[in-house]
Design an enzyme around this catalytic site. Structure first.
Site, PDB file in Angstrom:
ATOM      1  N   TRP A  83       0.818  -1.223   0.000  1.00 42.00           N
ATOM      2  CA  TRP A  83       0.000   0.000   0.000  1.00 42.00           C
ATOM      3  C   TRP A  83       0.845   1.263   0.000  1.00 42.00           C
ATOM      4  O   TRP A  83       0.308   2.380  -0.069  1.00 42.00           O
ATOM      5  CB  TRP A  83      -0.952  -0.007   1.206  1.00 42.00           C
ATOM      6  CG  TRP A  83      -1.962  -1.128   1.167  1.00 42.00           C
ATOM      7  CD1 TRP A  83      -2.133  -2.048   0.165  1.00 42.00           C
ATOM      8  CD2 TRP A  83      -2.931  -1.444   2.167  1.00 42.00           C
ATOM      9  NE1 TRP A  83      -3.152  -2.918   0.483  1.00 42.00           N
ATOM     10  CE2 TRP A  83      -3.661  -2.569   1.711  1.00 42.00           C
ATOM     11  CE3 TRP A  83      -3.262  -0.900   3.403  1.00 42.00           C
ATOM     12  CZ2 TRP A  83      -4.697  -3.152   2.449  1.00 42.00           C
ATOM     13  CZ3 TRP A  83      -4.290  -1.474   4.150  1.00 42.00           C
ATOM     14  CH2 TRP A  83      -5.002  -2.579   3.666  1.00 42.00           C
ATOM     15  N   LYS A  84       2.148   1.112   0.136  1.00 40.44           N
ATOM     16  CA  LYS A  84       3.083   2.250   0.132  1.00 40.44           C
ATOM     17  C   LYS A  84       2.612   3.334   1.111  1.00 40.44           C
ATOM     18  O   LYS A  84       1.941   3.016   2.098  1.00 40.44           O
ATOM     19  CB  LYS A  84       3.268   2.763  -1.301  1.00 40.44           C
ATOM     20  CG  LYS A  84       3.683   1.625  -2.255  1.00 40.44           C
ATOM     21  CD  LYS A  84       4.183   2.066  -3.587  1.00 40.44           C
ATOM     22  CE  LYS A  84       4.544   0.840  -4.424  1.00 40.44           C
ATOM     23  NZ  LYS A  84       5.106   1.188  -5.717  1.00 40.44           N
ATOM     24  N   GLU A  87      11.994   1.484  -4.332  1.00 40.12           N
ATOM     25  CA  GLU A  87      11.866   2.857  -3.824  1.00 40.12           C
ATOM     26  C   GLU A  87      12.801   3.083  -2.639  1.00 40.12           C
ATOM     27  O   GLU A  87      13.357   4.177  -2.469  1.00 40.12           O
ATOM     28  CB  GLU A  87      10.393   3.139  -3.459  1.00 40.12           C
ATOM     29  CG  GLU A  87       9.562   3.331  -4.720  1.00 40.12           C
ATOM     30  CD  GLU A  87       8.125   2.850  -4.629  1.00 40.12           C
ATOM     31  OE1 GLU A  87       7.598   2.677  -3.513  1.00 40.12           O
ATOM     32  OE2 GLU A  87       7.517   2.641  -5.700  1.00 40.12           O
ATOM     33  N   GLU A 146      10.853  -7.169  -9.435  1.00 38.01           N
ATOM     34  CA  GLU A 146      10.183  -5.903  -9.757  1.00 38.01           C
ATOM     35  C   GLU A 146      11.139  -5.038 -10.573  1.00 38.01           C
ATOM     36  O   GLU A 146      11.968  -4.306  -9.993  1.00 38.01           O
ATOM     37  CB  GLU A 146       9.821  -5.145  -8.473  1.00 38.01           C
ATOM     38  CG  GLU A 146       8.766  -5.829  -7.638  1.00 38.01           C
ATOM     39  CD  GLU A 146       7.961  -4.834  -6.794  1.00 38.01           C
ATOM     40  OE1 GLU A 146       6.735  -4.892  -6.853  1.00 38.01           O
ATOM     41  OE2 GLU A 146       8.563  -3.989  -6.105  1.00 38.01           O
ATOM     42  N   SER A 197       3.371  -2.538 -12.222  1.00 35.22           N
ATOM     43  CA  SER A 197       2.225  -2.231 -13.079  1.00 35.22           C
ATOM     44  C   SER A 197       1.274  -3.411 -13.279  1.00 35.22           C
ATOM     45  O   SER A 197       0.719  -3.600 -14.358  1.00 35.22           O
ATOM     46  CB  SER A 197       2.704  -1.682 -14.428  1.00 35.22           C
ATOM     47  OG  SER A 197       3.347  -0.439 -14.239  1.00 35.22           O
ATOM     48  N   GLY A 203       1.244  -2.853  -6.305  1.00 31.22           N
ATOM     49  CA  GLY A 203       1.279  -1.533  -5.672  1.00 31.22           C
ATOM     50  C   GLY A 203      -0.042  -0.811  -5.865  1.00 31.22           C
ATOM     51  O   GLY A 203      -1.046  -1.107  -5.212  1.00 31.22           O
ATOM     52  N   GLY A 204      -0.071   0.116  -6.819  1.00 29.24           N
ATOM     53  CA  GLY A 204      -1.229   0.979  -7.050  1.00 29.24           C
ATOM     54  C   GLY A 204      -2.562   0.253  -7.102  1.00 29.24           C
ATOM     55  O   GLY A 204      -3.552   0.717  -6.507  1.00 29.24           O
TER      56      GLY A 204
HETATM   57  P1  13P Z   1       2.809  -0.681  -9.010  1.00 30.40           P
HETATM   58  O1  13P Z   1       1.966  -1.926  -8.978  1.00 30.40           O
HETATM   59  O2  13P Z   1       2.079   0.544  -8.602  1.00 30.40           O
HETATM   60  O3  13P Z   1       3.537  -0.558 -10.309  1.00 30.40           O
HETATM   61  O4  13P Z   1       3.930  -0.857  -7.888  1.00 30.40           O
HETATM   62  C1  13P Z   1       4.587  -2.072  -7.797  1.00 30.40           C
HETATM   63  C2  13P Z   1       5.320  -2.117  -6.526  1.00 30.40           C
HETATM   64  O5  13P Z   1       6.211  -1.319  -6.300  1.00 30.40           O
HETATM   65  C3  13P Z   1       4.935  -3.127  -5.556  1.00 30.40           C
HETATM   66  O6  13P Z   1       5.880  -3.256  -4.541  1.00 30.40           O
END
Ligand code: 13P
Length: 257
Positions: A8-9, A96, A166, A212, A233-234
Protein backbone atom coordinates in the site's frame (compact mmCIF):
# COMPACT_ATOMS: atom_id res chain seq x y z
CA UNK A 1 -0.60 -21.90 -4.53
CA UNK A 2 -0.60 -18.33 -5.73
CA UNK A 3 0.13 -15.38 -3.47
CA UNK A 4 -1.12 -11.83 -3.90
CA UNK A 5 0.75 -9.24 -1.86
CA UNK A 6 -0.56 -5.68 -1.66
CA UNK A 7 2.06 -3.00 -1.05
CA UNK A 8 0.00 0.00 0.00
CA UNK A 9 3.08 2.25 0.13
CA UNK A 10 2.56 5.66 1.81
CA UNK A 11 -1.04 6.04 0.68
CA UNK A 12 -3.43 5.31 3.53
CA UNK A 13 -3.89 6.43 7.10
CA UNK A 14 -5.05 4.14 9.89
CA UNK A 15 -8.79 4.43 9.30
CA UNK A 16 -8.48 4.02 5.55
CA UNK A 17 -6.19 1.05 6.05
CA UNK A 18 -8.63 -0.70 8.35
CA UNK A 19 -11.42 -0.15 5.81
CA UNK A 20 -9.34 -1.43 2.89
CA UNK A 21 -8.22 -4.45 4.90
CA UNK A 22 -11.87 -5.31 5.58
CA UNK A 23 -12.87 -4.97 1.92
CA UNK A 24 -9.80 -6.91 0.78
CA UNK A 25 -10.70 -9.83 3.05
CA UNK A 26 -14.29 -9.79 1.77
CA UNK A 27 -12.94 -10.54 -1.71
CA UNK A 28 -11.84 -13.97 -0.45
CA UNK A 29 -15.06 -14.81 1.33
CA UNK A 30 -17.01 -17.78 -0.01
CA UNK A 31 -14.28 -18.79 -2.47
CA UNK A 32 -13.62 -22.52 -2.63
CA UNK A 33 -10.09 -21.88 -3.79
CA UNK A 34 -8.41 -18.59 -3.10
CA UNK A 35 -4.93 -17.16 -3.30
CA UNK A 36 -2.86 -16.53 -0.22
CA UNK A 37 -3.07 -12.81 0.52
CA UNK A 38 -0.64 -10.56 2.36
CA UNK A 39 -1.35 -6.87 2.88
CA UNK A 40 1.33 -4.32 3.69
CA UNK A 41 -0.05 -1.10 5.21
CA UNK A 42 2.07 1.73 6.54
CA UNK A 43 3.84 1.06 9.84
CA UNK A 44 1.44 3.18 11.90
CA UNK A 45 -1.56 1.15 10.67
CA UNK A 46 -0.13 -2.29 11.43
CA UNK A 47 -1.54 -2.77 14.90
CA UNK A 48 -5.10 -1.77 13.92
CA UNK A 49 -5.05 -3.78 10.68
CA UNK A 50 -3.82 -6.75 12.68
CA UNK A 51 -7.20 -6.84 14.45
CA UNK A 52 -8.94 -7.09 11.07
CA UNK A 53 -6.78 -9.87 9.63
CA UNK A 54 -6.47 -11.88 12.85
CA UNK A 55 -7.39 -15.54 12.26
CA UNK A 56 -8.21 -14.84 8.59
CA UNK A 57 -5.15 -16.50 7.08
CA UNK A 58 -4.20 -13.18 5.49
CA UNK A 59 -0.61 -12.16 6.20
CA UNK A 60 0.34 -8.72 7.51
CA UNK A 61 3.48 -7.21 6.08
CA UNK A 62 5.57 -4.18 6.99
CA UNK A 63 7.08 -2.18 4.15
CA UNK A 64 10.52 -1.78 5.69
CA UNK A 65 12.54 -2.79 8.74
CA UNK A 66 15.67 -1.53 10.45
CA UNK A 67 18.86 -3.52 10.05
CA UNK A 68 19.67 -2.72 13.68
CA UNK A 69 18.44 -4.53 16.77
CA UNK A 70 17.76 -1.50 18.96
CA UNK A 71 19.14 1.87 19.99
CA UNK A 72 19.70 5.42 18.81
CA UNK A 73 18.28 5.13 15.28
CA UNK A 74 15.75 7.95 15.06
CA UNK A 75 12.75 7.17 12.90
CA UNK A 76 13.55 3.49 12.44
CA UNK A 77 11.38 0.50 13.37
CA UNK A 78 13.01 -2.73 14.50
CA UNK A 79 12.04 -6.26 13.50
CA UNK A 80 11.16 -7.03 17.11
CA UNK A 81 8.75 -4.07 17.21
CA UNK A 82 7.10 -5.09 13.94
CA UNK A 83 6.65 -8.63 15.20
CA UNK A 84 5.18 -7.28 18.44
CA UNK A 85 2.46 -5.35 16.59
CA UNK A 86 1.54 -8.42 14.57
CA UNK A 87 3.54 -8.26 11.36
CA UNK A 88 4.16 -11.65 9.80
CA UNK A 89 6.05 -10.47 6.70
CA UNK A 90 8.29 -7.60 5.70
CA UNK A 91 9.20 -6.12 2.33
CA UNK A 92 12.97 -5.70 2.08
CA UNK A 93 14.95 -3.87 -0.61
CA UNK A 94 12.02 -2.38 -2.47
CA UNK A 95 13.30 -0.30 -5.37
CA UNK A 96 11.87 2.86 -3.82
CA UNK A 97 13.96 2.19 -0.71
CA UNK A 98 17.02 1.49 -2.83
CA UNK A 99 16.68 4.46 -5.17
CA UNK A 100 15.07 7.14 -3.01
CA UNK A 101 16.65 6.25 0.33
CA UNK A 102 20.00 4.86 -0.74
CA UNK A 103 19.57 1.28 0.45
CA UNK A 104 22.37 -1.02 -0.63
CA UNK A 105 22.56 -4.76 -1.25
CA UNK A 106 24.58 -5.07 1.98
CA UNK A 107 21.85 -3.20 3.87
CA UNK A 108 19.26 -5.53 2.38
CA UNK A 109 21.30 -8.48 3.65
CA UNK A 110 21.46 -7.03 7.17
CA UNK A 111 17.69 -6.50 7.14
CA UNK A 112 17.11 -10.07 5.95
CA UNK A 113 19.11 -11.40 8.89
CA UNK A 114 17.20 -9.24 11.38
CA UNK A 115 13.81 -10.17 9.91
CA UNK A 116 14.52 -13.87 10.10
CA UNK A 117 15.93 -13.57 13.62
CA UNK A 118 12.59 -12.08 14.70
CA UNK A 119 10.34 -14.48 12.79
CA UNK A 120 9.28 -12.12 10.03
CA UNK A 121 9.07 -13.64 6.57
CA UNK A 122 11.08 -11.54 4.11
CA UNK A 123 9.72 -10.43 0.76
CA UNK A 124 12.97 -9.50 -0.98
CA UNK A 125 12.70 -7.24 -4.01
CA UNK A 126 15.14 -7.36 -6.91
CA UNK A 127 15.06 -5.86 -10.37
CA UNK A 128 16.99 -3.89 -12.93
CA UNK A 129 16.77 -0.26 -14.03
CA UNK A 130 15.97 0.72 -17.60
CA UNK A 131 19.66 1.46 -18.25
CA UNK A 132 20.74 -1.91 -16.92
CA UNK A 133 18.16 -3.59 -19.09
CA UNK A 134 19.23 -1.68 -22.20
CA UNK A 135 22.84 -2.64 -21.49
CA UNK A 136 21.80 -6.32 -21.34
CA UNK A 137 22.70 -6.65 -17.64
CA UNK A 138 19.45 -8.02 -16.21
CA UNK A 139 20.87 -11.38 -15.10
CA UNK A 140 24.08 -9.84 -13.78
CA UNK A 141 22.11 -7.35 -11.65
CA UNK A 142 19.77 -10.01 -10.27
CA UNK A 143 22.65 -12.35 -9.48
CA UNK A 144 24.43 -9.66 -7.51
CA UNK A 145 21.30 -8.49 -5.68
CA UNK A 146 20.27 -12.01 -4.69
CA UNK A 147 23.76 -13.25 -3.90
CA UNK A 148 24.32 -10.35 -1.50
CA UNK A 149 20.80 -10.34 -0.01
CA UNK A 150 21.07 -14.01 0.97
CA UNK A 151 24.72 -13.94 2.11
CA UNK A 152 25.07 -15.93 5.36
CA UNK A 153 21.29 -16.24 5.52
CA UNK A 154 20.15 -19.58 6.95
CA UNK A 155 16.43 -19.91 6.26
CA UNK A 156 14.57 -22.54 8.28
CA UNK A 157 12.62 -23.58 5.18
CA UNK A 158 9.53 -24.13 7.31
CA UNK A 159 8.12 -20.85 5.95
CA UNK A 160 8.14 -19.86 2.30
CA UNK A 161 10.42 -16.90 1.64
CA UNK A 162 9.38 -14.51 -1.11
CA UNK A 163 11.53 -13.06 -3.84
CA UNK A 164 9.77 -10.40 -5.90
CA UNK A 165 11.07 -9.57 -9.34
CA UNK A 166 10.18 -5.90 -9.76
CA UNK A 167 11.91 -4.22 -12.69
CA UNK A 168 12.42 -0.62 -11.58
CA UNK A 169 11.17 0.75 -14.90
CA UNK A 170 7.90 -1.18 -14.58
CA UNK A 171 6.92 0.23 -11.19
CA UNK A 172 4.03 2.66 -11.45
CA UNK A 173 4.63 3.28 -15.15
CA UNK A 174 2.03 1.10 -16.86
CA UNK A 175 4.88 -0.71 -18.64
CA UNK A 176 5.70 -4.36 -17.99
CA UNK A 177 8.10 -6.89 -19.45
CA UNK A 178 6.46 -9.54 -21.63
CA UNK A 179 5.21 -12.64 -19.84
CA UNK A 180 7.98 -14.59 -21.55
CA UNK A 181 10.64 -12.22 -20.25
CA UNK A 182 9.28 -12.49 -16.72
CA UNK A 183 9.21 -16.29 -16.92
CA UNK A 184 12.83 -16.25 -18.06
CA UNK A 185 13.95 -14.07 -15.14
CA UNK A 186 11.94 -16.15 -12.66
CA UNK A 187 13.57 -19.31 -13.96
CA UNK A 188 16.94 -17.66 -13.48
CA UNK A 189 16.04 -16.55 -9.94
CA UNK A 190 15.10 -20.15 -9.11
CA UNK A 191 18.42 -21.35 -10.53
CA UNK A 192 20.35 -18.91 -8.33
CA UNK A 193 18.34 -19.88 -5.25
CA UNK A 194 18.93 -23.54 -6.07
CA UNK A 195 22.68 -22.90 -6.13
CA UNK A 196 22.61 -20.88 -2.93
CA UNK A 197 20.43 -23.41 -1.09
CA UNK A 198 20.94 -26.84 -2.67
CA UNK A 199 19.03 -28.68 0.07
CA UNK A 200 16.00 -26.34 0.07
CA UNK A 201 12.64 -27.99 -0.65
CA UNK A 202 10.47 -26.80 -3.58
CA UNK A 203 8.29 -24.82 -1.20
CA UNK A 204 11.19 -22.88 0.34
CA UNK A 205 10.86 -19.96 -2.07
CA UNK A 206 8.06 -18.30 -3.99
CA UNK A 207 8.98 -15.99 -6.84
CA UNK A 208 6.54 -13.15 -7.44
CA UNK A 209 6.29 -10.55 -10.15
CA UNK A 210 5.64 -6.86 -9.41
CA UNK A 211 5.39 -3.72 -11.54
CA UNK A 212 2.23 -2.23 -13.08
CA UNK A 213 0.10 -5.27 -12.28
CA UNK A 214 -3.60 -4.57 -12.73
CA UNK A 215 -6.92 -6.31 -13.17
CA UNK A 216 -6.35 -6.66 -16.89
CA UNK A 217 -2.88 -8.22 -16.98
CA UNK A 218 -2.96 -10.27 -13.75
CA UNK A 219 -4.36 -13.41 -15.37
CA UNK A 220 -1.66 -13.54 -18.04
CA UNK A 221 1.00 -13.51 -15.31
CA UNK A 222 -0.69 -15.82 -12.84
CA UNK A 223 -1.37 -18.58 -15.36
CA UNK A 224 2.39 -19.20 -15.67
CA UNK A 225 3.64 -21.86 -13.29
CA UNK A 226 6.94 -19.99 -12.86
CA UNK A 227 5.05 -16.98 -11.47
CA UNK A 228 4.00 -17.88 -7.93
CA UNK A 229 2.11 -14.67 -7.38
CA UNK A 230 2.13 -10.90 -7.63
CA UNK A 231 3.39 -7.96 -5.61
CA UNK A 232 0.88 -5.26 -6.38
CA UNK A 233 1.28 -1.53 -5.67
CA UNK A 234 -1.23 0.98 -7.05
CA UNK A 235 -3.90 -1.58 -7.95
CA UNK A 236 -3.91 -3.05 -4.43
CA UNK A 237 -5.39 0.16 -2.97
CA UNK A 238 -8.16 0.25 -5.58
CA UNK A 239 -10.62 -2.36 -4.46
CA UNK A 240 -12.22 -2.97 -7.88
CA UNK A 241 -8.75 -3.59 -9.35
CA UNK A 242 -7.82 -5.86 -6.47
CA UNK A 243 -11.05 -7.78 -6.98
CA UNK A 244 -10.13 -8.46 -10.60
CA UNK A 245 -6.67 -9.62 -9.55
CA UNK A 246 -8.05 -11.93 -6.87
CA UNK A 247 -10.65 -13.28 -9.31
CA UNK A 248 -7.90 -13.94 -11.86
CA UNK A 249 -5.94 -15.88 -9.24
CA UNK A 250 -9.02 -17.92 -8.33
CA UNK A 251 -9.65 -18.71 -11.98
CA UNK A 252 -6.07 -19.90 -12.45
CA UNK A 253 -6.17 -21.98 -9.26
CA UNK A 254 -9.43 -23.65 -10.34
CA UNK A 255 -8.05 -24.37 -13.82
CA UNK A 256 -4.91 -25.90 -12.31
CA UNK A 257 -6.65 -27.99 -9.65
P1 13P B 1 2.81 -0.68 -9.01
O1 13P B 1 1.97 -1.93 -8.98
O2 13P B 1 2.08 0.54 -8.60
O3 13P B 1 3.54 -0.56 -10.31
O4 13P B 1 3.93 -0.86 -7.89
C1 13P B 1 4.59 -2.07 -7.80
C2 13P B 1 5.32 -2.12 -6.53
O5 13P B 1 6.21 -1.32 -6.30
C3 13P B 1 4.93 -3.13 -5.56
O6 13P B 1 5.88 -3.26 -4.54
Amino acid sequence: MKTIIGNWKMNLGVRESVALARSSLLLLRGKKVAPHMVICPSTIALSEVRKVVARSGCGLGAQNVSSEEQGAFTGETSARMLFEVGATHVIIGHSERRHLFGETDEGVNAKMLKALEHNLTPIVCVGETKEERTAGHVKKVILHQLGTAFKTVRPKFSETLFVAYEPVWAIGTGETPSVQEIVEVHTYIREILGELFPTAPETAFAVLYGGSVNGENAYSFLREKEIDGLLVGGASVKIHQLKEIVDAACEVLIAQS
